[in-house]
Write a protein that holds these residues in place. Structure first.
Motif, PDB file in Angstrom:
ATOM      1  N   ALA A  44     -42.157  10.905 -13.296  1.00 32.01           N
ATOM      2  CA  ALA A  44     -41.348  12.078 -13.647  1.00 32.01           C
ATOM      3  C   ALA A  44     -40.265  12.325 -12.592  1.00 32.01           C
ATOM      4  O   ALA A  44     -39.123  12.656 -12.934  1.00 32.01           O
ATOM      5  CB  ALA A  44     -42.238  13.307 -13.788  1.00 32.01           C
ATOM      6  N   ALA A  45     -40.608  12.174 -11.332  1.00 37.11           N
ATOM      7  CA  ALA A  45     -39.630  12.378 -10.257  1.00 37.11           C
ATOM      8  C   ALA A  45     -38.523  11.335 -10.335  1.00 37.11           C
ATOM      9  O   ALA A  45     -37.345  11.652 -10.118  1.00 37.11           O
ATOM     10  CB  ALA A  45     -40.317  12.332  -8.901  1.00 37.11           C
ATOM     11  N   MET A  46     -38.885  10.082 -10.639  1.00 36.75           N
ATOM     12  CA  MET A  46     -37.872   9.027 -10.768  1.00 36.75           C
ATOM     13  C   MET A  46     -36.935   9.323 -11.935  1.00 36.75           C
ATOM     14  O   MET A  46     -35.714   9.163 -11.820  1.00 36.75           O
ATOM     15  CB  MET A  46     -38.530   7.666 -10.956  1.00 36.75           C
ATOM     16  N   LYS A  47     -37.507   9.771 -13.039  1.00 25.81           N
ATOM     17  CA  LYS A  47     -36.692  10.084 -14.214  1.00 25.81           C
ATOM     18  C   LYS A  47     -35.737  11.234 -13.909  1.00 25.81           C
ATOM     19  O   LYS A  47     -34.544  11.174 -14.246  1.00 25.81           O
ATOM     20  CB  LYS A  47     -37.604  10.447 -15.390  1.00 25.81           C
ATOM     21  N   THR A  48     -36.244  12.260 -13.252  1.00 23.52           N
ATOM     22  CA  THR A  48     -35.415  13.409 -12.888  1.00 23.52           C
ATOM     23  C   THR A  48     -34.296  12.996 -11.947  1.00 23.52           C
ATOM     24  O   THR A  48     -33.134  13.394 -12.116  1.00 23.52           O
ATOM     25  CB  THR A  48     -36.286  14.499 -12.237  1.00 23.52           C
ATOM     26  N   ARG A  49     -34.633  12.178 -10.949  1.00 19.62           N
ATOM     27  CA  ARG A  49     -33.637  11.704  -9.986  1.00 19.62           C
ATOM     28  C   ARG A  49     -32.558  10.886 -10.694  1.00 19.62           C
ATOM     29  O   ARG A  49     -31.366  11.068 -10.451  1.00 19.62           O
ATOM     30  CB  ARG A  49     -34.326  10.860  -8.919  1.00 19.62           C
ATOM     31  N   ASP A  50     -32.974   9.985 -11.575  1.00 20.60           N
ATOM     32  CA  ASP A  50     -32.023   9.133 -12.285  1.00 20.60           C
ATOM     33  C   ASP A  50     -31.109   9.949 -13.206  1.00 20.60           C
ATOM     34  O   ASP A  50     -29.903   9.698 -13.288  1.00 20.60           O
ATOM     35  CB  ASP A  50     -32.756   8.060 -13.084  1.00 20.60           C
ATOM     36  N   GLU A  51     -31.685  10.933 -13.900  1.00 22.63           N
ATOM     37  CA  GLU A  51     -30.883  11.766 -14.790  1.00 22.63           C
ATOM     38  C   GLU A  51     -29.894  12.618 -14.000  1.00 22.63           C
ATOM     39  O   GLU A  51     -28.751  12.809 -14.437  1.00 22.63           O
ATOM     40  CB  GLU A  51     -31.788  12.638 -15.656  1.00 22.63           C
ATOM     41  N   ALA A  52     -30.308  13.108 -12.850  1.00 23.43           N
ATOM     42  CA  ALA A  52     -29.402  13.891 -12.005  1.00 23.43           C
ATOM     43  C   ALA A  52     -28.249  13.019 -11.510  1.00 23.43           C
ATOM     44  O   ALA A  52     -27.098  13.472 -11.466  1.00 23.43           O
ATOM     45  CB  ALA A  52     -30.164  14.491 -10.830  1.00 23.43           C
ATOM     46  N   ALA A  53     -28.554  11.781 -11.161  1.00 24.59           N
ATOM     47  CA  ALA A  53     -27.499  10.861 -10.710  1.00 24.59           C
ATOM     48  C   ALA A  53     -26.514  10.577 -11.840  1.00 24.59           C
ATOM     49  O   ALA A  53     -25.294  10.517 -11.610  1.00 24.59           O
ATOM     50  CB  ALA A  53     -28.123   9.570 -10.190  1.00 24.59           C
ATOM     51  N   LYS A  54     -27.023  10.418 -13.062  1.00 24.18           N
ATOM     52  CA  LYS A  54     -26.138  10.180 -14.214  1.00 24.18           C
ATOM     53  C   LYS A  54     -25.249  11.387 -14.467  1.00 24.18           C
ATOM     54  O   LYS A  54     -24.050  11.238 -14.738  1.00 24.18           O
ATOM     55  CB  LYS A  54     -26.968   9.874 -15.466  1.00 24.18           C
ATOM     56  N   ARG A  55     -25.822  12.593 -14.390  1.00 22.72           N
ATOM     57  CA  ARG A  55     -25.023  13.811 -14.597  1.00 22.72           C
ATOM     58  C   ARG A  55     -23.941  13.942 -13.532  1.00 22.72           C
ATOM     59  O   ARG A  55     -22.798  14.290 -13.824  1.00 22.72           O
ATOM     60  CB  ARG A  55     -25.919  15.057 -14.584  1.00 22.72           C
TER      61      ARG A  55
END
Length: 65
Positions: A44-55
């Motif tokens: 979940a933390a990896m997904k959140t980090r990746d989505e934040a980077a994309k945004r």
């Protein structure tokens, strides 16, 4: 404050090692359940980090246009 992804991954690994070393079945199952929980947090933390980077990348791309 959130923990870095590496913390969750390390905890999952520690639980896996402890499960492999456990002599009792219930102890092994406890460590395996904990390993799954820590890995779920890491995912979940990896997904959140990746989505934040994309945004952030999309925001910067929009600002440069």
């Amino acid at each position: 404050m959130s923990q870095p992804v590496s913390f969750y991954v390390e905890q999952a690994a520690k639980c896996g090692t402890a499960a492999a070393a456990a002599k009792l079945v219930n102890e092994r199952e406890k460590f395996l359940a904990a390993q799954i929980a820590w890995q779920t947090l890491a995912d979940a933390a990896m997904k959140t980090r990746d989505e934040a980077a994309k945004r952030e990348a999309a925001k910067l791309a929009g600002a440069l246009s």
